[in-house]
Motif scaffolding. Structure first.
Motif, short mmCIF file in Angstrom:
data_model
loop_
_atom_site.label_atom_id
_atom_site.label_comp_id
_atom_site.label_asym_id
_atom_site.label_seq_id
_atom_site.Cartn_x
_atom_site.Cartn_y
_atom_site.Cartn_z
N ALA A 1 -0.19 6.22 -0.36
CA ALA A 1 -1.41 6.43 -1.15
C ALA A 1 -2.19 5.14 -1.31
N LEU A 2 -1.51 4.07 -1.70
CA LEU A 2 -2.20 2.81 -1.96
C LEU A 2 -2.81 2.25 -0.68
N ALA A 3 -2.12 2.43 0.45
CA ALA A 3 -2.66 1.94 1.71
C ALA A 3 -3.91 2.71 2.13
N ARG A 4 -4.05 3.93 1.64
CA ARG A 4 -5.20 4.76 1.98
C ARG A 4 -6.21 4.86 0.83
N ASP A 5 -6.11 3.91 -0.13
CA ASP A 5 -7.03 3.83 -1.26
C ASP A 5 -7.02 5.10 -2.11
N GLU A 6 -5.87 5.73 -2.20
CA GLU A 6 -5.68 6.86 -3.11
C GLU A 6 -4.91 6.37 -4.34
N PRO A 7 -5.01 7.10 -5.45
CA PRO A 7 -4.23 6.71 -6.64
C PRO A 7 -2.73 6.72 -6.34
N GLY A 8 -1.99 5.81 -6.98
CA GLY A 8 -0.54 5.76 -6.79
C GLY A 8 0.16 6.80 -7.64
N SER A 9 -0.10 8.05 -7.34
CA SER A 9 0.43 9.18 -8.11
C SER A 9 1.03 10.20 -7.15
N TYR A 10 1.64 11.25 -7.71
CA TYR A 10 2.15 12.32 -6.86
C TYR A 10 1.01 12.93 -6.04
N GLY B 1 -0.23 10.43 -3.37
CA GLY B 1 0.71 10.33 -2.26
C GLY B 1 0.63 11.53 -1.35
N ALA B 2 0.56 12.73 -1.93
CA ALA B 2 0.49 13.95 -1.13
C ALA B 2 -0.78 13.98 -0.28
#
Length: 491
Positions: free
Chosen positions: A335-344, A347-348
């Protein structure tokens, strides 16, 4: 409900990837037959594997010839035919022990060509075989050598130190924790004392804000948070949130607030009382307009940093030990590598994005977590077999690391006690390498197997409607399928 008749002929699956010759090296597991023999790893290798400094190598008796328990693949071996595979697998896939729904895919690892499918494209609750996708996506997004940092910075107030969780689940309090080679809070505290030049801190803030959202996964069974296999997932934790770092593999009591537990351990190393520890947020890093390093007293100035083992090592731990907490940490790294929140949810979303980028079949894919504890996850067998084939090819060499941790039938990990006791399974011992998954009513297996003629195949068998009391018989039925592939000429 899967059909009860034989599987239809499987046409070649279109692929946007050019298949290159297989370069997956054969892995040999050696049996030490000398009773009481102790092997001492030399220093450099020991440190790489996470041991402490080793002394001079101990002189040991000459070992007998090693026994290979994992057959090598032969790129020139003949490929089984779809007709031969149906003749062998149809009766086994129809075993009533597998419950009301069983979906299967088998493919050739060299070419990626599907050889057998029954519900191969249907999303099925996968349990822990989800970790194979977590491994593939994190190695793609971050790379095998990436390390997760845990930092300490100056707080906004004088005497305040902030420990900033970066998502390392293996962090230890002292020199040795649960995970070999883990970073140490003791090391971080020593760096802070040096940076402060003798000025004793008076307060510790715990910044675990990298992980927003709920600490427990959606779709987890009610007993998972306290059942010893799951835990509250926070950006700062010690020893995978274990209460006792000396606990064995598998079940372990977990602390309810891993970030605060780690923060208090860090504070004690700095001589700060537990009462002066609370959650907070680190100040922004100071701007270095002149290029000079920031003063240690300046809010946000870095006081120290420690790094996790490389991701390839964390992937190995996740797969070999089916470590759910490491899996959730790795999903958040995607998630973090794709600039998404570090959450479930982050990540999904990011994992599904990487699956599509790799050209893998995403039909039927639904993800809610990275460990497979969630019953909301749906993965197709065909997605798993294609992901394994991609990892075994030279197209994406960084993905080959997923094979090192795969349990070996009758030898290691979750397959240690399988392939031998149940009728019809012995042929899989030392030949099947696979990740297993288990939840109530859900039993799955996915991995690689070498046929009797030396052809390497990828396979996945997923079931999610097994009677609650049918675990042992379902596992035996799954093992018979993989063992049949091991004996297969199937022409």
């Amino acid at each position: 409900m899967a059909p009860t008749s034989g599987a239809a002929p499987v046409p070649p699956r279109p692929s946007g990837r050019r298949r290159l010759p297989l370069v997956l090296a054969a892995v040999l597991v050696l049996v030490l037959v000398t009773v009481g023999l102790v092997v001492v790893r030399p220093g450099p290798v020991g440190r790489w594997l996470g041991d402490g400094d080793a002394g001079p190598a101990t002189v040991v008796p000459v070992e007998p010839a090693p026994v290979a328990v994992l057959a090598a693949a032969d790129v020139g071996a003949p490929m089984p035919s779809a007709e031969g595979m149906r003749a062998v697998l149809d009766p086994l896939v129809g075993d009533a022990a597998l419950g009301g729904r069983v979906n299967v895919a088998v493919a050739d690892a060299l070419t990626g060509q599907p050889l057998f499918e029954r519900g191969g494209g249907e999303g099925t609750v996968p349990a822990s075989v989800t970790k194979l996708l977590t491994a593939v996506t994190v190695l793609t997004a971050r790379g095998p050598g990436y390390r997760i940092p845990t930092r300490a910075v100056s707080g906004a107030e004088p005497g305040e130190v902030v420990i900033v969780g970066g998502g390392d689940p293996t962090l230890a309090a002292g020199a040795k924790g649960f995970y070999p080679g883990a970073a140490s809070l003791e090391d971080l505290a020593n760096q802070v004392r040096t940076a402060l030049g003798g000025n004793a801190p008076s307060r510790v803030l715990v910044d675990s804000s990298l992980y927003p959202g709920p600490v427990y996964g959606p779709g987890w069974d009610d007993d998972i948070p306290t059942g010893g296999y799951g835990a509250a997932v926070t950006a700062l934790m010690l020893d995978g949130a274990r209460k006792d770092p000396k606990a064995g593999q598998g079940w372990a009591e977990r602390v309810p607030q891993p970030d605060l537990t780690a923060g208090r351990a860090f504070a004690r190393l700095l001589g700060v009382p537990d009462s002066a520890v609370q959650k907070g947020t680190a100040p922004a890093a100071p701007t270095e307009a002149t290029g000079a390093p920031a003063e240690s007293t300046e809010p946000g100035a870095e006081l120290g940093v420690v790094q996790s083992p490389p991701l390839i090592r964390l992937v190995d731990i996740m797969i070999s030990e089916s470590d759910n907490i490491v899996a959730e940490a790795l999903a958040r790294q995607v998630a973090l590598a794709r600039d998404e929140p570090g959450s479930y949810a982050g990540g999904a979303t990011a994992m599904a994005e990487v699956v599509s980028e790799l050209g893998l079949p995403a039909g039927g894919l639904t993800l809610a977590d990275g460990s497979g504890l969630s019953r909301r996850n749906l993965i197709s067998p065909a997605l798993l077999t294609e992901a394994l084939a991609l990892a075994a090819s030279p197209d994406r060499p960084e993905l080959g690391g997923i094979f090192g941790g795969l349990p070996v039938g009758g030898w290691s990990g979750t397959l240690r006690d399988r392939y031998g006791a149940a009728p019809g399974t012995a042929a899989g011992a030392g030949v099947v390498r696979a990740k297993t998954g288990t939840l109530t009513r859900v039993h799955s297996i996915a991995g690689v197997v070498t046929t009797a003629e030396g052809r390497l195949l990828t396979f996945a068998v997923l079931t999610d409607q097994v009677p609650p009391d049918g675990m042992e018989s379902a596992r035996s039925a799954l093992d018979r399928i993989a063992a049949a592939l091991a004996t297969c000429g199937c022409h």
